[in-house]
Scaffold this motif. Structure first.
Motif, mmCIF file in Angstrom:
data_model
loop_
_atom_site.group_PDB
_atom_site.id
_atom_site.type_symbol
_atom_site.label_atom_id
_atom_site.label_comp_id
_atom_site.label_asym_id
_atom_site.label_seq_id
_atom_site.Cartn_x
_atom_site.Cartn_y
_atom_site.Cartn_z
ATOM 1 N N GLU A 154 0.814 -1.215 0.000
ATOM 2 C CA GLU A 154 0.000 0.000 0.000
ATOM 3 C C GLU A 154 0.850 1.270 0.000
ATOM 4 O O GLU A 154 0.494 2.262 -0.626
ATOM 5 C CB GLU A 154 -0.931 0.019 1.218
ATOM 6 N N ASP A 155 1.982 1.247 0.712
ATOM 7 C CA ASP A 155 2.749 2.480 0.907
ATOM 8 C C ASP A 155 3.818 2.705 -0.158
ATOM 9 O O ASP A 155 4.517 3.721 -0.124
ATOM 10 C CB ASP A 155 3.415 2.455 2.293
ATOM 11 N N ASN B 111 -2.423 -0.768 -5.503
ATOM 12 C CA ASN B 111 -2.066 0.136 -4.419
ATOM 13 C C ASN B 111 -2.429 1.574 -4.783
ATOM 14 O O ASN B 111 -2.852 1.881 -5.904
ATOM 15 C CB ASN B 111 -0.589 -0.007 -4.043
ATOM 16 N N ARG B 112 -2.277 2.458 -3.805
ATOM 17 C CA ARG B 112 -2.686 3.847 -3.992
ATOM 18 C C ARG B 112 -1.867 4.525 -5.086
ATOM 19 O O ARG B 112 -2.393 5.345 -5.851
ATOM 20 C CB ARG B 112 -2.546 4.612 -2.667
ATOM 21 N N ALA C 164 -3.454 3.694 -8.355
ATOM 22 C CA ALA C 164 -4.728 4.395 -8.502
ATOM 23 C C ALA C 164 -4.505 5.854 -8.899
ATOM 24 O O ALA C 164 -5.165 6.377 -9.798
ATOM 25 C CB ALA C 164 -5.529 4.298 -7.202
ATOM 26 N N GLU C 165 -3.563 6.513 -8.241
ATOM 27 C CA GLU C 165 -3.277 7.909 -8.572
ATOM 28 C C GLU C 165 -2.699 8.040 -9.981
ATOM 29 O O GLU C 165 -3.008 8.985 -10.710
ATOM 30 C CB GLU C 165 -2.309 8.481 -7.538
ATOM 31 N N TYR D 192 -7.538 7.656 -10.407
ATOM 32 C CA TYR D 192 -8.647 7.241 -9.537
ATOM 33 C C TYR D 192 -8.389 7.719 -8.113
ATOM 34 O O TYR D 192 -7.234 7.872 -7.685
ATOM 35 C CB TYR D 192 -8.800 5.721 -9.557
ATOM 36 N N GLU D 193 -9.496 7.906 -7.358
ATOM 37 C CA GLU D 193 -9.370 8.420 -5.993
ATOM 38 C C GLU D 193 -8.674 7.436 -5.073
ATOM 39 O O GLU D 193 -7.907 7.820 -4.185
ATOM 40 C CB GLU D 193 -10.756 8.750 -5.407
ATOM 41 N N ASN D 194 -8.931 6.144 -5.279
ATOM 42 C CA ASN D 194 -8.376 5.125 -4.390
ATOM 43 C C ASN D 194 -8.353 3.792 -5.133
ATOM 44 O O ASN D 194 -8.940 3.648 -6.225
ATOM 45 C CB ASN D 194 -9.204 5.019 -3.098
ATOM 46 N N PRO D 195 -7.680 2.779 -4.572
ATOM 47 C CA PRO D 195 -7.604 1.473 -5.236
ATOM 48 C C PRO D 195 -8.965 0.840 -5.509
ATOM 49 O O PRO D 195 -9.164 0.207 -6.543
ATOM 50 C CB PRO D 195 -6.777 0.626 -4.259
ATOM 51 N N ALA D 196 -9.908 1.018 -4.579
ATOM 52 C CA ALA D 196 -11.235 0.424 -4.774
ATOM 53 C C ALA D 196 -11.917 0.999 -6.016
ATOM 54 O O ALA D 196 -12.561 0.277 -6.784
ATOM 55 C CB ALA D 196 -12.094 0.652 -3.539
#
Length: 701
Positions: free
Chosen positions: A153-154, A172-173, A176-177, A181-185
């Motif tokens: 994640e980090d 991971n974040r 997504a970025e 996208y706002e977040n992985p989900a």
């Protein structure tokens, strides 16, 4: 080997061996019916350890059934796997859960096949084994991976896990970025199909999977991908396959980096190396690659192509008088005009200075090449404003053909350059082919084109009429045919000048000339006491596409004072194809006027019965290529009979053209043709001879 094996079994009780094996395997051997409960016909002793039930309790569902002990959530999956096997190979392999007699849940792997029993009924025979430990080990591995989730994640690098079929399992974040996208989900939900939603290039995901299958990993897999807002970036992926303990691929995992800046820089360097900085056209470096592509395509299709060397005339004068800035503007404009003259599949390159090279693939013959060369000359010679002055420049062109004149760039350029210099010697603003025979052919065609234009303007064309008669030679009407006696070329065959008229746009004027002459002649027949004679006129494909064709035909009829029922318009079957709705609309308009519609040269095109039934056609003309063979039996007769039968089934009148012998007439008459046309009855004749013919029509042969 066979005798040795037989001798080894001779001293062994094979039934006992098989029974010992079946009942001592760590798992359950079975035969069951294909029904709602999977009713067991036979169960091995391994059922006790696997299920907690002995064979007597499972056989014929005395205590319970295999369906009942299968976990409720997995029953549909098992039945689906077996259904697929029944419809296919008969073999299946399925992993699912069962509930042990003690209530504990076990994972099992069932492998079996659909077979026929002793009575010929389909049953299942197979083996079920306990794989709980393996499944739990996989889950423990997954739990261990979760403990390292914080690293995942980090990370500042995009990281992912995807299923084999193209769905994100984890991201991971950072990834997504990267994708917006706002977040992985949100990324996992938004990119439900990686192949379609992520990669810009179609098929890129399949290339990724192919590399994974072959090597188990990808390295520096560079692709253009979509971000959430529709923009695109370039990424580089490093990934590998994660396998189960049994060696089955479970998913892909890897990292993603944004390499857009590096990619664009490379692209810029490549473009600068292969394109002219002033005009943006391909330069010499790219010219070789483009030619090789066209040569390979021509080789596959067994076609030809041409390479034209273009040199601007008087460019030095523009440079010297108006300055280099004006010269550069001229080159940029010429480059734009050259591109506008070519097809997307062709190439125009700047060779250097005021020289350009054209690569024309899919060579369709001399007329196609001449058409493009004329278009290039006209485009280049159009005026251009430079420094407030109107400037005109011409160009000289040299043309070589491939593969005839060479199959590599150096040879083709040398030949086309030689042809271009020859064109300059003959006078600027011309073109020459490297092959002299093509130069002669091109000059002849240009001379014929000019002569035809003069013929249309100076009334050198005239109309002759060929009778269409019954079997006894009595005329129903005449087909109007155009002829040309040229002061320069003598009598020119329609086979030669009609296609030329189609190419140079004169066919419309030629057709209207014939139509007017024919309608006035038919009106004269009516006035002389022949009110039922019809005149047939061929309509060209280009004219058939005119949206006001019916109105133009009506204006000619009114001018001549001829009723529409005395006019027959002949079209080829190829004109019915393509835009069917447009063709149907035109024919409906003409038919509503009262004119007759005939399909000429039938059988040589590609129309089908389904199309013919839709069109308001009155007459089918059997092409002469079939007529001349109809009395030879075999295939010639069979084709003619089929065409006539088709026409009769559609209630169409049948005309046979090109009849030259009595034997052909006899066959065609027996097949049911109603009208005949050909030298057996009469050759096309001028209008002045029609009165005598009508007074005494005879069969020539």
């Amino acid at each position: 080997m066979r005798k040795r094996r037989d001798s080894a079994w001779n001293g062994i009780d094979s039934d006992r061996v098989l029974q010992v094996l079946v009942h001592n395997l760590d798992g359950m051997v079975f035969r069951c019916a294909i029904d709602d409960q999977w009713t067991m016909h036979f169960v091995s002793d391994g059922s006790r350890e696997l299920t907690g039930y002995c064979p007597d309790e499972l056989e014929y569902n005395k205590v319970t059934s295999l369906e009942v002990i299968t976990h409720p959530e997995d029953r549909a999956q098992v039945r689906r796997a077996i259904s697929i096997a029944m419809a296919g190979s008969g073999r299946y392999r399925v992993q699912y859960r069962i509930v042990h007699r003690r209530g504990e849940v076990k994972w099992v792997l069932e492998r079996g096949a659909v077979v026929l029993d002793e009575q010929g009924r389909r049953v299942l025979e197979g083996f079920i084994e306990d794989v709980t430990e393996q499944v739990l080990s996989q889950r423990q591995l997954a739990d261990a991976e979760l403990r390292y989730r914080s690293i995942f994640e980090d990370s500042v690098v995009g990281m992912f896990q995807t299923s084999i079929d193209g769905h994100y399992l984890a991201a991971n974040r950072a990834l997504a970025e990267l994708y917006g996208y706002e977040n992985p989900a949100a990324l996992i939900a938004g990119l439900s199909d990686i192949a379609i939603s992520l990669y810009v290039a179609q098929g890129r995901r399949e290339e990724f999977k192919t590399l994974m299958r072959e090597h188990g990993r990808v390295t520096d897999f560079e692709s253009e991908v979509y971000r959430r807002d529709g923009s695109s970036i370039w990424i580089s992926e490093h990934a590998h396959v994660v396998y189960s303990p049994q060696g089955e691929p479970l998913y892909y995992e890897g990292t993603v980096e944004d390499v857009t800046a590096q990619h664009n820089y490379r692209q810029q360097l490549e473009y600068q190396a292969t394109h002219d900085p002033l005009t943006g056209l391909p330069n010499r470096n790219l010219l070789q690659d483009r030619l090789q592509q066209v040569l390979r395509l021509a080789q596959r299709r067994a076609t030809k192509g041409s390479l034209a060397f273009v040199d601007l005339d008087n460019f030095k004068f523009v440079n010297d008088s108006l300055g280099h800035g004006a010269g550069d503007k001229l080159l940029v404009e010429v480059a734009r005009r050259l591109k506008s003259c070519l097809r997307d599949s062709d190439t125009v390159a700047r060779y250097g200075g005021d020289e350009f090279v054209l690569i024309l693939g899919d060579y369709g013959g001399l007329s196609d090449t001449l058409h493009i060369l004329h278009r290039v000359q006209d485009a280049v010679s159009a005026p251009i404003m430079l420094e407030g002055q109107e400037v005109r420049v011409n160009c000289s062109l040299g043309v070589s053909l491939f593969p005839d004149d060479g199959v590599d760039l150096e040879v083709l350029l040398r030949h086309s350059d030689a042809a271009m210099h020859h064109a300059k010697k003959l006078g600027k603003g011309q073109f020459q082919f490297y092959t002299e025979s093509l130069n002669v052919e091109a000059r002849d065609r240009l001379a014929l084109d000019s002569a035809l234009r003069r013929a249309v303007e100076q009334d050198e064309l005239y109309v002759v009429y060929q009778p269409k008669v019954d079997a006894n030679g009595r005329p129903f009407g005449f087909e109007a045919l155009v002829r040309w006696d040229s002061a320069e070329f003598g009598s020119v065959s329609p086979v030669r000048f009609i296609p030329l008229a189609e190419e140079n746009g004169l066919i419309g004027q030629v057709t209207w000339f014939v139509l007017r002459e024919a309608c006035h002649q038919a009106a004269a027949w009516r006035a002389a006491g022949n009110p039922k004679l019809r005149v047939a006129v061929n309509i060209s494909p280009s004219l058939f596409r005119e949206k006001d064709l019916a109105a133009l035909v009506m204006s000619v009829l009114e001018e001549a004072g001829l009723p529409p029922e005395n006019l027959e318009l002949e079209i080829t079957e190829g004109m019915l194809m393509g835009d069917v709705q447009r063709a149907l609309a035109v024919l409906d308009e003409l038919k509503a006027m009262g004119v007759y519609i005939a399909v000429d040269d039938f059988g040589t095109g590609y129309s089908s019965l389904a199309y013919l039934k839709r069109f308001p056609i009155d007459i089918l003309k059997v092409d002469r290529s079939f007529v001349i063979e109809c009395d030879c039996g075999n295939e010639g007769l069979a084709i003619t009979r089929a065409v006539v039968s088709l026409a009769h089934s559609l209630n169409l009148r049948v005309v046979a053209e090109g009849v030259e012998k009595q034997t052909q007439l006899a066959v065609l008459n027996a097949l049911g043709c109603q009208e005949f046309q050909g030298y057996l009855f009469a050759k096309p004749m001028p209008a002045a001879a029609l009165e005598a013919y009508l007074a005494n029509p005879t069969i020539a042969g």
